[in-house]
Design an enzyme around this catalytic site. Sequence first.
Site, PDB file in Angstrom:
ATOM      1  N   THR A  19       0.800  -1.228   0.000  1.00  0.00           N
ATOM      2  CA  THR A  19       0.000   0.000   0.000  1.00  0.00           C
ATOM      3  C   THR A  19       0.829   1.274   0.000  1.00  0.00           C
ATOM      4  O   THR A  19       0.287   2.372  -0.143  1.00  0.00           O
ATOM      5  CB  THR A  19      -0.956   0.035   1.214  1.00  0.00           C
ATOM      6  OG1 THR A  19      -0.184  -0.032   2.423  1.00  0.00           O
ATOM      7  CG2 THR A  19      -1.940  -1.124   1.165  1.00  0.00           C
ATOM      8  N   GLY A  21       5.240   3.016  -0.345  1.00  0.00           N
ATOM      9  CA  GLY A  21       6.664   2.839  -0.502  1.00  0.00           C
ATOM     10  C   GLY A  21       7.068   1.883  -1.609  1.00  0.00           C
ATOM     11  O   GLY A  21       6.476   1.858  -2.695  1.00  0.00           O
ATOM     12  N   ILE A  22       8.096   1.094  -1.332  1.00  0.00           N
ATOM     13  CA  ILE A  22       8.643   0.172  -2.317  1.00  0.00           C
ATOM     14  C   ILE A  22       7.609  -0.867  -2.729  1.00  0.00           C
ATOM     15  O   ILE A  22       7.525  -1.259  -3.888  1.00  0.00           O
ATOM     16  CB  ILE A  22       9.905  -0.516  -1.758  1.00  0.00           C
ATOM     17  CG1 ILE A  22      10.997   0.528  -1.505  1.00  0.00           C
ATOM     18  CG2 ILE A  22      10.426  -1.589  -2.716  1.00  0.00           C
ATOM     19  CD1 ILE A  22      12.180  -0.004  -0.722  1.00  0.00           C
ATOM     20  N   GLY A  23       6.803  -1.321  -1.773  1.00  0.00           N
ATOM     21  CA  GLY A  23       5.787  -2.323  -2.084  1.00  0.00           C
ATOM     22  C   GLY A  23       4.773  -1.826  -3.093  1.00  0.00           C
ATOM     23  O   GLY A  23       4.422  -2.533  -4.044  1.00  0.00           O
ATOM     24  N   TYR A 170      17.191  -5.160  13.389  1.00  0.00           N
ATOM     25  CA  TYR A 170      16.918  -5.018  11.960  1.00  0.00           C
ATOM     26  C   TYR A 170      17.973  -5.747  11.132  1.00  0.00           C
ATOM     27  O   TYR A 170      17.637  -6.491  10.197  1.00  0.00           O
ATOM     28  CB  TYR A 170      16.885  -3.536  11.586  1.00  0.00           C
ATOM     29  CG  TYR A 170      16.596  -3.300  10.125  1.00  0.00           C
ATOM     30  CD1 TYR A 170      15.311  -3.458   9.620  1.00  0.00           C
ATOM     31  CD2 TYR A 170      17.616  -2.934   9.249  1.00  0.00           C
ATOM     32  CE1 TYR A 170      15.039  -3.251   8.280  1.00  0.00           C
ATOM     33  CE2 TYR A 170      17.352  -2.728   7.904  1.00  0.00           C
ATOM     34  CZ  TYR A 170      16.063  -2.889   7.426  1.00  0.00           C
ATOM     35  OH  TYR A 170      15.795  -2.706   6.084  1.00  0.00           O
TER      36      TYR A 170
END
Length: 306
Positions: A19, A21-23, A170
Amino acid sequence: MDARGRSMTGRTVLVTGGTSGIGRATAEGLATMGAHVAITGRDPARVERVASEIGSTSGARVDGFAADLSSQAEVRGLADEVLRRLPKLAVLVNNVGGYWNTRHITADGLERTFALNHLAPFLLTRLLLERLGQSGQARVVTVSSQAHAQGRIDFDDLQGERSYSGARAYNQSKLANVLFTYELARRLPPGEITTNAVHPGMVRTSFGAEDPGRAQRALVPLLRPFMRSTTAGAASSVRVASAPELGETTGQYFARGRPRRSAPASHDRAVAARLWQVSSALVGLADVLVKTSDRSRTASDRMWDR
């Protein structure tokens, strides 16, 4: 639009975290190429809106699935709904991920970074493997990061209970993405499903803004003019998901659309096998996927030995 521009026609793709950014840029790129795209997101209204926007712009069919993938119950629910609504699935792009400076616990009692960034794609991929295998030349693309090079799998404190650092959690999760990719490639029958990891680069998104660290708050505004656009960041995911010449390429790590040598720690097969076993236990799955040979090696192993 030329034939190459519609090269994904007839292929169904699921992009997690699609939904923003990169996605979202990945979903848009694949939809423009003619794919039937499905996206996931946490907010049902936003998922529906973004799916409609991508569909209107590209002319492709775009479906939306609402799920919080930090919850294993919701990952399983998503898999069930995907299997019910999508008769075919050719590509899974494990894009969803996050960064939290302070330690957060999920509904399953797990540290959120490890749960969302590693266990979610691990579980979702395995739940959808059979459907992917029915598509012929299916692909799994998992978004990692160059941060994996600073990662270490701390089996004595995977959940950061003894000592937590947002950056350390991370980095560990991004190393886990690459280790999972390589181990999955070793365990899958050759020629059925390819699996590769990608590094999107430093991209202008709101990534980590929910709980940023001090360094992130100070540095991001300074670095933002030099960061890549979301479209540029998604380019590797789009290429690895769609390029005909990569139809049989598996077990590799890509940056800027090209295979690169991942960090030495990512090639530790003993760590990868142990991580698979531990992850299987944490998500309640058997740790054996397919029979493997001790001699089996990923394409990345073979390529970089030369």
